[in-house]
Design a protein around this motif. Structure first.
Motif, PDB file in Angstrom:
ATOM      1  N   ILE A 199      57.332  21.082 110.888  1.00 60.43           N
ATOM      2  CA  ILE A 199      58.414  20.370 111.210  1.00 60.43           C
ATOM      3  C   ILE A 199      57.616  19.137 111.982  1.00 60.43           C
ATOM      4  O   ILE A 199      57.791  17.900 111.828  1.00 60.43           O
ATOM      5  CB  ILE A 199      58.432  20.670 113.209  1.00 60.43           C
ATOM      6  CG1 ILE A 199      60.273  21.702 112.562  1.00 60.43           C
ATOM      7  CG2 ILE A 199      59.309  19.882 113.428  1.00 60.43           C
ATOM      8  CD1 ILE A 199      60.155  22.814 113.962  1.00 60.43           C
ATOM      9  N   MET A 200      55.820  19.416 112.259  1.00 58.07           N
ATOM     10  CA  MET A 200      55.144  18.164 112.648  1.00 58.07           C
ATOM     11  C   MET A 200      55.018  16.987 111.001  1.00 58.07           C
ATOM     12  O   MET A 200      54.990  15.976 111.406  1.00 58.07           O
ATOM     13  CB  MET A 200      53.714  18.332 113.021  1.00 58.07           C
ATOM     14  CG  MET A 200      53.974  19.771 114.869  1.00 58.07           C
ATOM     15  SD  MET A 200      53.670  18.096 115.979  1.00 58.07           S
ATOM     16  CE  MET A 200      52.044  17.317 116.222  1.00 58.07           C
ATOM     17  N   ALA A 201      55.219  17.881 110.603  1.00 57.77           N
ATOM     18  CA  ALA A 201      54.481  17.083 109.037  1.00 57.77           C
ATOM     19  C   ALA A 201      56.341  16.512 108.816  1.00 57.77           C
ATOM     20  O   ALA A 201      55.806  15.287 108.305  1.00 57.77           O
ATOM     21  CB  ALA A 201      54.261  18.415 107.760  1.00 57.77           C
ATOM     22  N   LEU A 202      57.070  16.915 108.794  1.00 61.04           N
ATOM     23  CA  LEU A 202      58.680  16.200 108.706  1.00 61.04           C
ATOM     24  C   LEU A 202      58.554  14.875 109.392  1.00 61.04           C
ATOM     25  O   LEU A 202      58.914  14.033 109.615  1.00 61.04           O
ATOM     26  CB  LEU A 202      59.578  17.204 108.567  1.00 61.04           C
ATOM     27  CG  LEU A 202      61.018  16.300 108.635  1.00 61.04           C
ATOM     28  CD1 LEU A 202      61.379  16.084 107.303  1.00 61.04           C
ATOM     29  CD2 LEU A 202      61.720  16.953 109.258  1.00 61.04           C
ATOM     30  N   LEU A 203      57.999  15.082 110.671  1.00 61.83           N
ATOM     31  CA  LEU A 203      57.859  14.241 111.947  1.00 61.83           C
ATOM     32  C   LEU A 203      57.123  13.080 111.855  1.00 61.83           C
ATOM     33  O   LEU A 203      57.484  12.067 112.214  1.00 61.83           O
ATOM     34  CB  LEU A 203      57.644  14.993 113.633  1.00 61.83           C
ATOM     35  CG  LEU A 203      58.575  15.983 113.839  1.00 61.83           C
ATOM     36  CD1 LEU A 203      58.499  16.326 115.745  1.00 61.83           C
ATOM     37  CD2 LEU A 203      60.300  14.673 114.088  1.00 61.83           C
ATOM     38  N   SER A 204      55.959  13.891 111.436  1.00 61.02           N
ATOM     39  CA  SER A 204      54.604  12.195 110.449  1.00 61.02           C
ATOM     40  C   SER A 204      55.434  11.521 109.602  1.00 61.02           C
ATOM     41  O   SER A 204      55.002  10.139 109.856  1.00 61.02           O
ATOM     42  CB  SER A 204      53.977  13.112 110.358  1.00 61.02           C
ATOM     43  OG  SER A 204      53.310  14.100 112.040  1.00 61.02           O
ATOM     44  N   ARG A 205      56.166  11.799 108.463  1.00 61.44           N
ATOM     45  CA  ARG A 205      57.091  11.460 107.887  1.00 61.44           C
ATOM     46  C   ARG A 205      57.672   9.949 108.197  1.00 61.44           C
ATOM     47  O   ARG A 205      57.746   8.902 107.675  1.00 61.44           O
ATOM     48  CB  ARG A 205      57.276  12.208 106.550  1.00 61.44           C
ATOM     49  CG  ARG A 205      56.723  12.863 105.598  1.00 61.44           C
ATOM     50  CD  ARG A 205      57.111  13.193 104.566  1.00 61.44           C
ATOM     51  NE  ARG A 205      58.453  14.615 104.803  1.00 61.44           N
ATOM     52  CZ  ARG A 205      57.688  15.288 104.650  1.00 61.44           C
ATOM     53  NH1 ARG A 205      57.042  15.590 104.830  1.00 61.44           N
ATOM     54  NH2 ARG A 205      59.234  15.761 104.723  1.00 61.44           N
TER      55      ARG A 205
ATOM     56  N   ALA B 215      59.332  13.510 120.250  1.00 62.88           N
ATOM     57  CA  ALA B 215      60.265  14.447 119.108  1.00 62.88           C
ATOM     58  C   ALA B 215      58.717  15.244 118.824  1.00 62.88           C
ATOM     59  O   ALA B 215      58.100  16.370 119.261  1.00 62.88           O
ATOM     60  CB  ALA B 215      61.111  14.676 118.367  1.00 62.88           C
ATOM     61  N   LEU B 216      57.578  14.940 119.047  1.00 58.41           N
ATOM     62  CA  LEU B 216      56.274  14.804 117.994  1.00 58.41           C
ATOM     63  C   LEU B 216      55.367  16.045 119.649  1.00 58.41           C
ATOM     64  O   LEU B 216      54.594  16.982 119.468  1.00 58.41           O
ATOM     65  CB  LEU B 216      55.148  13.857 117.675  1.00 58.41           C
ATOM     66  CG  LEU B 216      55.399  13.711 116.954  1.00 58.41           C
ATOM     67  CD1 LEU B 216      54.498  12.209 115.376  1.00 58.41           C
ATOM     68  CD2 LEU B 216      55.270  14.534 115.358  1.00 58.41           C
ATOM     69  N   THR B 217      56.039  14.737 120.424  1.00 52.98           N
ATOM     70  CA  THR B 217      55.482  15.423 122.289  1.00 52.98           C
ATOM     71  C   THR B 217      56.044  16.328 122.249  1.00 52.98           C
ATOM     72  O   THR B 217      54.932  18.165 123.041  1.00 52.98           O
ATOM     73  CB  THR B 217      55.215  14.290 123.084  1.00 52.98           C
ATOM     74  OG1 THR B 217      54.582  13.280 122.602  1.00 52.98           O
ATOM     75  CG2 THR B 217      55.007  15.090 124.652  1.00 52.98           C
ATOM     76  N   ALA B 218      56.765  16.766 122.359  1.00 47.38           N
ATOM     77  CA  ALA B 218      57.737  17.990 122.187  1.00 47.38           C
ATOM     78  C   ALA B 218      57.455  19.365 121.224  1.00 47.38           C
ATOM     79  O   ALA B 218      57.311  20.999 121.996  1.00 47.38           O
ATOM     80  CB  ALA B 218      59.446  17.707 122.584  1.00 47.38           C
TER      81      ALA B 218
END
Length: 504
Positions: free
Chosen positions: A353-359, A338-341
């Protein structure tokens, strides 16, 4: 005649005597098989006792009549409107009272009366609903603990909404064996809110961080409840979440990253109104136009579509057997996809979104580390237990060996005390076989013991030397020729002549 005596006692000046008379009169009326005239007199007297100024008398009347279905209804209804301690007796047990009477008792009564109603056997839906709407914590706890009561899901949710911050009520609700999954989720949400408020009040977290922690805890708990839920239960759960504003894009993204696809299908079906089978088919091709249309119809943010598609593609690879998903709640592989996308998205859209995925990635790493640490700890514990078991077996083997040596020493010592040393017996004892010690199970190497050597080693040095010398002397005597120990014939003839002479 006896009834008239009871009636006379009811006019006594002592309240204690009047209470005794009320008890005997009620029992005679209910269980005595009275005639028509006597029954009428007893019934009239019992109803007349309702006006007795002494609470003790009315209490005795309530205790005697509460459980009997033959008690006159006017008497029970009047006692149900008496003082709380008197009314609670008949409201908790009387089969004469109807649901309407009980609902009225809930409406006009205090908590003592409501708690008494809440513990009744076979409590109906209407009475339980009235308690859920009007009762306070004590009566609601009693109702939740009454597993035989008929309580609807709506009543349970109303109890949580009104007093879900009370720990005794949450514990009583969670102890119910048939608690619906949406009620369980609501109880968990109230618990998370209470903990968040406590953390803020204690100064441990800021309100913003506390709200985020509370929301993530609710999401984790919700997905945990959905693991073994039936399709109908899942449908009710997502409907409850949607009505309370908790069915959002963040929860759906967490569900996808956790592999809870049944929950995702139920949620999208509730948001779009489509069939679950059709939604499952669209999820198989997350990069196609069909899933994009489904995403928009569900009202989800357009910026989350790449993250959803990337995570679903990683899930498809895992399902097809080309990769493995983690056993943790969140899958790091799906998060990385998902981060790559999201890397090709504009920074303004992708930042949150990246911050949420990082958490989520940090949370997944902690979950995996926790699982690995638990597995390593279990292996280490098993190895330590195996080592301790081997030490115990080794110690038992050494103790058995020492016990065998001590038994031999004790036997030889007793032989010395009771009689003079008999070297032939000692040699026979030394030649007697000594039981072999069983092999150690974990080592598997049997211990060979020389029986004679074991006995000789156990003898004192002086006794062993004397025993050895005696054996050598015995061998010397055995090597000599045997002596002729017969009596000479001349000596025998002389002995016979002497005997004949003395006989004459």
């Amino acid at each position: 005649m006896i009834i008239r005596q009871f009636l006379a006692w009811t006019q006594h000046d002592s309240a204690t005597r009047r209470a005794e008379a009320a008890t005997h009169l009620a029992r005679a009326f209910l269980y005595g098989g009275l005639g028509a005239e006597e029954a009428w007199e007893a019934k009239t007297a019992l109803i007349g006792l309702l006006d007795d100024p002494a609470r003790q008398v009315r209490m005795a009347l309530a205790q005697a009549c509460a459980a009997c279905p033959a008690t006159p209804r006017p008497l029970i209804v009047a006692l149900a409107s008496d003082h709380a301690d008197i009314a609670a007796i008949v409201l908790a047990r009387s089969p004469v009272l109807s649901d309407a009477d009980l609902v009225d008792g809930v409406a006009i009564g205090c908590e003592t009366v409501r708690a008494a109603i809440a513990v009744r056997d076979g409590l109906g839906y209407a009475v339980a609903g009235a308690l859920a709407e009007l009762g306070e914590v004590p009566s609601l706890v009693a109702l939740a603990a009454n597993h035989e009561a008929e309580v609807t899901t709506g009543s349970l949710l109303r109890m949580v909404a009104r007093h879900g911050d009370a720990a005794p009520l949450r514990e009583a609700l969670l102890a119910r064996p048939d608690l619906p999954v949406e009620v369980r989720q609501a109880v968990t949400a109230r618990l998370a809110e209470s903990l968040a408020a406590f953390a803020v009040a204690s100064g441990w977290l800021t309100p913003v961080r506390s709200a985020r922690a509370s929301r993530e805890a609710r999401e984790r708990a919700t997905l945990a409840f959905s693991v073994k839920a039936e399709p109908t239960d899942l449908a009710r759960l997502v409907t409850h979440l949607r009505r309370h504003g908790e069915l959002n894009a963040g929860l759906l993204l967490r569900a996808i990253l956790s592999g809870r696809m049944a929950f995702v299908e139920a949620a999208l079906a509730d948001l779009t109104g489509l069939n679950r089978n059709r939604i499952a088919g669209l999820m198989l091709d997350a990069s196609g136009a069909g899933f994009a249309a489904l995403h928009r119809r569900a009202g989800l943010p357009e910026a989350l579509l790449p993250a959803f598609a990337g995570a679903l593609s990683a899930w498809q690879e895992a399902v097809r057997g080309r990769s493995d998903l983690s056993e943790a709640a969140l899958s790091r592989r799906m998060i990385e996809r998902a981060l790559t996308a999201c890397e090709t998205m504009p920074f303004a859209e992708a930042a949150s979104i990246m911050a949420l995925l990082s958490r989520y990635e940090a949370e997944a790493a902690r979950d995996e580390a926790r699982l690995v640490a638990k597995a390593i700890g279990e292996v280490a514990q098993a190895e330590e237990q195996s080592r301790l078991d081997a030490e115990v077996v080794d110690a038992e083997w050494r103790d058995a060996k020492n016990d065998a040596r001590n038994d031999v020493k004790n036997q030889v010592g007793m032989a010395q005390i009771t009689k003079a040393p008999d070297y032939a017996d000692l040699e026979a004892t030394a030649a007697k076989p000594v039981p072999d010690i069983a092999p150690v199970p974990d080592i598997g190497i049997p211990i060979e013991i020389d029986p004679i050597a074991a006995v000789l080693d156990a003898l004192p040095g002086a006794l062993l030397s004397e025993f050895t010398q005696a054996r050598e002397r015995q061998r010397d005597r055995d090597d000599r020729p045997a002596a002729d120990d017969s009596i000479p014939d001349a000596l025998v003839a002389s002995y016979r002549a002497d005997r004949e002479r003395l006989a004459a």
